[in-house]
Scaffold this active site. Structure first.
Site, short mmCIF file in Angstrom:
data_model
loop_
_atom_site.label_atom_id
_atom_site.label_comp_id
_atom_site.label_asym_id
_atom_site.label_seq_id
_atom_site.Cartn_x
_atom_site.Cartn_y
_atom_site.Cartn_z
N LYS A 78 0.84 -1.20 0.00
CA LYS A 78 0.00 0.00 0.00
C LYS A 78 0.88 1.25 0.00
O LYS A 78 2.08 1.19 0.27
CB LYS A 78 -0.90 -0.01 1.23
CG LYS A 78 -0.17 0.09 2.56
CD LYS A 78 -1.13 0.04 3.72
CE LYS A 78 -0.40 0.12 5.06
NZ LYS A 78 -1.34 0.06 6.20
N TYR A 84 15.64 30.75 6.12
CA TYR A 84 14.55 31.62 6.54
C TYR A 84 14.50 31.76 8.06
O TYR A 84 14.63 30.77 8.80
CB TYR A 84 13.22 31.07 6.04
CG TYR A 84 13.09 31.09 4.53
CD1 TYR A 84 13.06 32.31 3.84
CD2 TYR A 84 13.00 29.92 3.80
CE1 TYR A 84 12.95 32.34 2.46
CE2 TYR A 84 12.88 29.94 2.43
CZ TYR A 84 12.86 31.15 1.76
OH TYR A 84 12.76 31.18 0.39
#
Length: 355
Positions: free
Chosen positions: A34, A240
């Site tokens: 999955k 940042y």
């Protein structure tokens, strides 16, 4: 030069599969692929597992099952997640086996003659019936459950196993499967008729103790390169908001991989390898780059290993407090972001988007 490359060694997937097949004896191994085989590539991992002895494939959605059906016409494919009523006919046409988790899903799937695996709730409290229905559809073929603490609480797992076995006595003709990867290794009594393994086929493990007792080789390697270097003066910030400030004169480097490539912003502060030297990820991770602290000047172009050579996906998960395989399931398949390749016996066999 490629910004970064993810390679999947399918020979490792085969080796891990063969080890589990030997471990479980008469029980069957069902490969859980999955979420694109936890970001590793569902079709390629499924093929390697089937070649190495897996008897079925497990997915979470009808869409995943139908994609695999295009490649594996004869394989058993079992959908372990909920199936919407609108998708039931497609599931039947695709010869998918599906989960019934309540009276409604049992009735709808039975009416459409879809092969059914009935889920019993063992305490995870998501999907599952509290007890086995007295009347079962003729298309019911399996009975299963899911442990809530298989990797962390053996006593509770044994209690849930006893709970499951007591229910299974009421339906002796159904295939019983309850063990995931952790239970397969830690609780041999849980093997029953089949075990469902996904992460272990890929060499992933939540438990450090499990990794020591049953070392499985990781199949995934993720590498990039040092694209730029810079000398920082004391007090200069990186990235940042300057979440990292140089405490002293230092060298730093920039790696052209970021959260847009699947390297989560939560991994600021983790460790990668620059060449063969550990390097701390510093500053905020941006969409397409992150910075590393360097102990000395290092040439641009030097390889950087994000996963591999002793740097495990689990190390990043534990550092960032990320759940299960949150990092690897988010790895992109778009080769404009990350070049992906598969390896067979150490040789690159083909490139693919790994979907």
């Amino acid at each position: 030069m490629r910004r970064s490359e993810i390679s999947i060694d399918l020979s490792v997937v085969r080796d891990n599969t063969e080890r589990i097949v030997q471990l479980i004896g008469a029980s069957e191994l069902w490969a859980v692929v999955k979420a694109n085989a936890y970001g590793h590539g569902a079709v390629l991992v499924a093929r390697a597992a089937l070649e190495a002895g897996a008897k079925a494939l497990c997915v979470a959605t009808v869409e995943e099952g139908l994609e695999l059906r295009q490649h594996f016409h004869r394989a058993r494919i079992i959908v372990m997640g909920a199936v919407a009523s609108a998708d039931v006919q497609q599931a039947r046409q695709g010869r998918l086996e599906c989960m019934a988790y309540d009276e409604v899903s049992l009735r709808i799937l039975g009416r459409e003659r879809v092969r059914i695996h009935i889920k019993i709730n063992l305490g995870l409290n998501r999907w599952g019936l509290s007890e086995l229905p007295k009347s079962l559809p003729a298309s019911a073929v399996g009975l299963f459950g899911q442990f809530s603490h298989a990797h962390s609480d053996r006593q509770l797992t044994l209690k849930q196993l006893d709970q499951f076995k007591s229910q299974a006595h009421e339906a002796p003709g159904l295939t019983r499967h309850v063990a995931n990867s952790s239970a397969t290794f830690e609780v041999p009594d849980s093997h029953l008729d089949a075990v469902r393994c996904g992460s272990s086929l890929l060499g992933l493990s939540l438990s450090p103790s499990l990794r020591q007792k049953f070392p499985m080789r990781p199949a995934l390697r993720w590498a990039s390169y040092l694209a730029h270097t810079r000398r920082l003066s004391p007090g200069e910030g990186v990235g940042y908001d300057a979440t990292y400030v140089a405490p002293a004169p230092m060298m730093m480097g920039v790696v052209p991989v970021g959260y847009g490539d699947g390297f989560s912003a939560r991994l600021a502060g983790t460790t990668v390898l620059v060449g063969d030297e550990p390097a701390l990820v510093i500053g905020a991770i941006s969409a397409d780059a992150f910075a590393v602290a360097l102990n000395r000047p290092i040439p641009t172009g030097t390889p950087v290993t994000l996963v591999g050579d002793g740097i495990r996906l689990e190390d990043h998960l534990e550092f960032a407090h990320m759940t299960n395989w949150e990092l690897c399931t988010a790895l992109p398949t778009d080769q404009r972001r990350v070049y992906r390749s598969s390896l067979l016996d150490g040789q690159e066999s083909r490139t693919t988007a790994c979907t």
